[in-house]
Scaffold this motif. Structure first.
Motif, PDB file in Angstrom:
ATOM      1  N   SER A  80      37.219  16.706  31.816  1.00 33.45           N
ATOM      2  CA  SER A  80      37.791  15.424  31.425  1.00 33.45           C
ATOM      3  C   SER A  80      38.494  15.485  30.078  1.00 33.45           C
ATOM      4  N   GLY A  81      38.395  16.615  29.385  1.00 30.55           N
ATOM      5  CA  GLY A  81      39.001  16.741  28.071  1.00 30.55           C
ATOM      6  C   GLY A  81      40.486  17.052  28.148  1.00 30.55           C
ATOM      7  N   PRO A  82      41.119  17.242  26.988  1.00 29.81           N
ATOM      8  CA  PRO A  82      42.562  17.502  26.951  1.00 29.81           C
ATOM      9  C   PRO A  82      42.949  18.917  27.359  1.00 29.81           C
ATOM     10  N   VAL A  83      41.997  19.819  27.545  1.00 29.71           N
ATOM     11  CA  VAL A  83      42.288  21.174  28.016  1.00 29.71           C
ATOM     12  C   VAL A  83      41.735  21.322  29.431  1.00 29.71           C
ATOM     13  N   GLU A  84      42.617  21.585  30.388  1.00 31.09           N
ATOM     14  CA  GLU A  84      42.225  21.712  31.787  1.00 31.09           C
ATOM     15  C   GLU A  84      42.098  23.183  32.164  1.00 31.09           C
ATOM     16  N   MET A  85      41.137  23.488  33.035  1.00 31.08           N
ATOM     17  CA  MET A  85      40.988  24.852  33.533  1.00 31.08           C
ATOM     18  C   MET A  85      40.773  24.827  35.034  1.00 31.08           C
ATOM     19  N   ALA A  86      41.417  25.763  35.727  1.00 27.52           N
ATOM     20  CA  ALA A  86      41.187  25.988  37.148  1.00 27.52           C
ATOM     21  C   ALA A  86      40.883  27.476  37.324  1.00 27.52           C
ATOM     22  N   TYR A  87      40.166  27.849  38.379  1.00 31.67           N
ATOM     23  CA  TYR A  87      39.696  29.230  38.500  1.00 31.67           C
ATOM     24  C   TYR A  87      39.641  29.673  39.956  1.00 31.67           C
ATOM     25  N   GLN A  88      39.596  30.989  40.131  1.00 33.91           N
ATOM     26  CA  GLN A  88      39.397  31.595  41.449  1.00 33.91           C
ATOM     27  C   GLN A  88      38.444  32.776  41.305  1.00 33.91           C
ATOM     28  N   PHE A  89      37.270  32.649  41.919  1.00 34.56           N
ATOM     29  CA  PHE A  89      36.328  33.761  41.944  1.00 34.56           C
ATOM     30  C   PHE A  89      36.807  34.824  42.933  1.00 34.56           C
ATOM     31  N   ASP A  90      36.155  35.993  42.869  1.00 34.58           N
ATOM     32  CA  ASP A  90      36.431  37.081  43.815  1.00 34.58           C
ATOM     33  C   ASP A  90      37.896  37.506  43.753  1.00 34.58           C
ATOM     34  N   ALA A  91      38.444  37.522  42.534  1.00 30.19           N
ATOM     35  CA  ALA A  91      39.879  37.774  42.379  1.00 30.19           C
ATOM     36  C   ALA A  91      40.282  39.175  42.817  1.00 30.19           C
ATOM     37  N   LEU A  92      39.420  40.170  42.624  1.00 27.90           N
ATOM     38  CA  LEU A  92      39.769  41.538  43.013  1.00 27.90           C
ATOM     39  C   LEU A  92      39.933  41.655  44.526  1.00 27.90           C
ATOM     40  N   ARG A  93      39.041  41.023  45.273  1.00 26.69           N
ATOM     41  CA  ARG A  93      39.081  41.154  46.732  1.00 26.69           C
ATOM     42  C   ARG A  93      40.157  40.273  47.352  1.00 26.69           C
ATOM     43  N   GLN A  94      40.349  39.071  46.817  1.00 24.11           N
ATOM     44  CA  GLN A  94      41.253  38.123  47.448  1.00 24.11           C
ATOM     45  C   GLN A  94      42.721  38.427  47.196  1.00 24.11           C
ATOM     46  N   ASN A  95      43.003  39.221  46.179  1.00 23.60           N
ATOM     47  CA  ASN A  95      44.405  39.406  45.799  1.00 23.60           C
ATOM     48  C   ASN A  95      44.876  40.859  45.888  1.00 23.60           C
ATOM     49  N   GLY A  96      44.267  41.636  46.750  1.00 20.95           N
ATOM     50  CA  GLY A  96      44.747  43.004  46.902  1.00 20.95           C
ATOM     51  C   GLY A  96      43.724  43.893  47.576  1.00 20.95           C
ATOM     52  N   ARG A  97      44.140  45.120  47.802  1.00 24.95           N
ATOM     53  CA  ARG A  97      43.264  46.120  48.416  1.00 24.95           C
ATOM     54  C   ARG A  97      42.586  46.914  47.305  1.00 24.95           C
ATOM     55  N   ASN A  98      41.480  46.381  46.831  1.00 24.75           N
ATOM     56  CA  ASN A  98      40.774  46.987  45.703  1.00 24.75           C
ATOM     57  C   ASN A  98      39.348  47.354  46.085  1.00 24.75           C
ATOM     58  N   LYS A  99      39.210  48.021  47.214  1.00 22.58           N
ATOM     59  CA  LYS A  99      37.885  48.299  47.767  1.00 22.58           C
ATOM     60  C   LYS A  99      36.985  49.027  46.775  1.00 22.58           C
ATOM     61  N   LYS A 100      37.507  50.029  46.103  1.00 21.62           N
ATOM     62  CA  LYS A 100      36.701  50.796  45.148  1.00 21.62           C
ATOM     63  C   LYS A 100      36.180  49.898  44.024  1.00 21.62           C
ATOM     64  N   TYR A 101      37.060  49.029  43.519  1.00 19.52           N
ATOM     65  CA  TYR A 101      36.689  48.189  42.385  1.00 19.52           C
ATOM     66  C   TYR A 101      35.793  47.028  42.811  1.00 19.52           C
ATOM     67  N   VAL A 102      35.977  46.530  44.013  1.00 19.58           N
ATOM     68  CA  VAL A 102      35.105  45.469  44.519  1.00 19.58           C
ATOM     69  C   VAL A 102      33.673  45.987  44.656  1.00 19.58           C
ATOM     70  N   LYS A 103      33.514  47.210  45.146  1.00 18.22           N
ATOM     71  CA  LYS A 103      32.176  47.800  45.267  1.00 18.22           C
ATOM     72  C   LYS A 103      31.538  47.991  43.893  1.00 18.22           C
ATOM     73  N   LYS A 104      32.333  48.433  42.927  1.00 23.42           N
ATOM     74  CA  LYS A 104      31.809  48.630  41.572  1.00 23.42           C
ATOM     75  C   LYS A 104      31.461  47.283  40.941  1.00 23.42           C
ATOM     76  N   GLU A 105      32.267  46.277  41.198  1.00 28.18           N
ATOM     77  CA  GLU A 105      32.006  44.933  40.677  1.00 28.18           C
ATOM     78  C   GLU A 105      30.651  44.419  41.170  1.00 28.18           C
ATOM     79  N   ALA A 106      30.383  44.560  42.471  1.00 33.93           N
ATOM     80  CA  ALA A 106      29.111  44.093  43.030  1.00 33.93           C
ATOM     81  C   ALA A 106      27.937  44.926  42.506  1.00 33.93           C
ATOM     82  N   LYS A 107      28.143  46.223  42.383  1.00 37.46           N
ATOM     83  CA  LYS A 107      27.060  47.119  41.937  1.00 37.46           C
ATOM     84  C   LYS A 107      26.633  46.799  40.516  1.00 37.46           C
ATOM     85  N   LEU A 108      27.569  46.467  39.643  1.00 40.95           N
ATOM     86  CA  LEU A 108      27.271  46.237  38.230  1.00 40.95           C
ATOM     87  C   LEU A 108      26.998  44.773  37.903  1.00 40.95           C
ATOM     88  N   GLY A 109      27.059  43.889  38.891  1.00 44.82           N
ATOM     89  CA  GLY A 109      26.788  42.483  38.639  1.00 44.82           C
ATOM     90  C   GLY A 109      27.905  41.742  37.937  1.00 44.82           C
TER      91      GLY A 109
END
Length: 240
Positions: free
Chosen positions: A41-70
């Motif tokens: 509700s403040g003067p600075v707005e933010m929007a976001y998208q989780f799972d950006a590595l998987r949803q926006n490209g073929r990043n299988k190696k990095y998606v696995k590392k992302e899940a492994k490291l939390g």
């Protein structure tokens, strides 16, 4: 000689198509159309998208590392609707669910998520021999043409992995919001790396007890001094 060259060329093609290194597809936060608004509700707005590595490209190696490291790699869009500059790190708190958090720096997260490169040196042993005669008793091969496919497979995978790591590091740095200052009316895009066990709603809030959207109440007006009592009229003398 021509046949041997064609065989070697085929082995090189096989090396590049059957290796295990993964490429990196850019997230490009400024091109994302499916952001989730934070409802701030403040003067600075933010929007976001989780799972950006998987949803926006073929990043299988990095998606696995992302899940492994939390990790959670999040693409964000931040708009400053205030009439003055806002620094993302100095002026804002990033709220995750119901608590403030600090993102992992771009340099650290890129280092954590990178895929290994030296591991592909094991492919140096993956050489083959074409043709030759196999002894039925000892199973040993004599003669034939030795093809050094191992160095080709190892080199190809190391080039792909190293290039992918470099592209990830460069994009994370380019979209790093640390100390990013937004001018009035400006929209900035970023990539945030979060070390969180679960997904939660996100928003930004101004630091301090009062935000620009809720200015502090005005000081009460000074009290006026009490009015002096009315003068008593002089008594009228009685007639004689």
């Amino acid at each position: 000689m021509n046949q041997r060259f064609m065989t070697l060329l085929g082995a090189a093609a096989l090396a590049f198509t059957t290796g295990c290194a993964g490429s990196y597809s850019l997230i490009r936060p400024n091109n994302i159309k499916t952001y989730t608004p934070s409802g701030s509700s403040g003067p600075v707005e933010m929007a976001y998208q989780f799972d950006a590595l998987r949803q926006n490209g073929r990043n299988k190696k990095y998606v696995k590392k992302e899940a492994k490291l939390g990790y959670h790699v999040v693409a964000v869009r931040v708009t400053n609707n205030w009439d003055r500059d806002v620094n993302f790190s100095r002026d804002l708190n990033l709220i995750y669910g119901d608590r403030p958090i600090a993102p992992v720096s771009a340099a650290v997260s890129a280092r954590d998520l990178r895929q290994g490169v030296p591991i592909y040196l094991l492919y140096l042993l993956a050489n083959v021999t074409v043709g030759g005669t196999v002894d039925a008793r000892t199973k040993a091969t004599t003669g034939g043409t030795f093809l050094p496919t191992g160095p080709l497979i190892a080199g190809g995978n190391m080039l792909v992995a190293g290039g992918a790591n470099s592209n990830l590091r460069k994009e994370f740095a380019a979209y790093d919001l640390t100390n990013r200052t937004l001018k009035p009316g400006e929209t900035a895009y970023g990539i945030l790396s979060l070390r969180e066990s679960s997904v939660a709603p996100m928003r930004v809030e101004f630091r301090g007890p009062a935000s620009p959207a809720s200015p502090p109440p005005a000081a009460p007006a000074a009290a006026l001094p009490p009015a002096p009592p009315a003068a008593t009229p002089p008594a009228t003398p009685a007639p004689r």
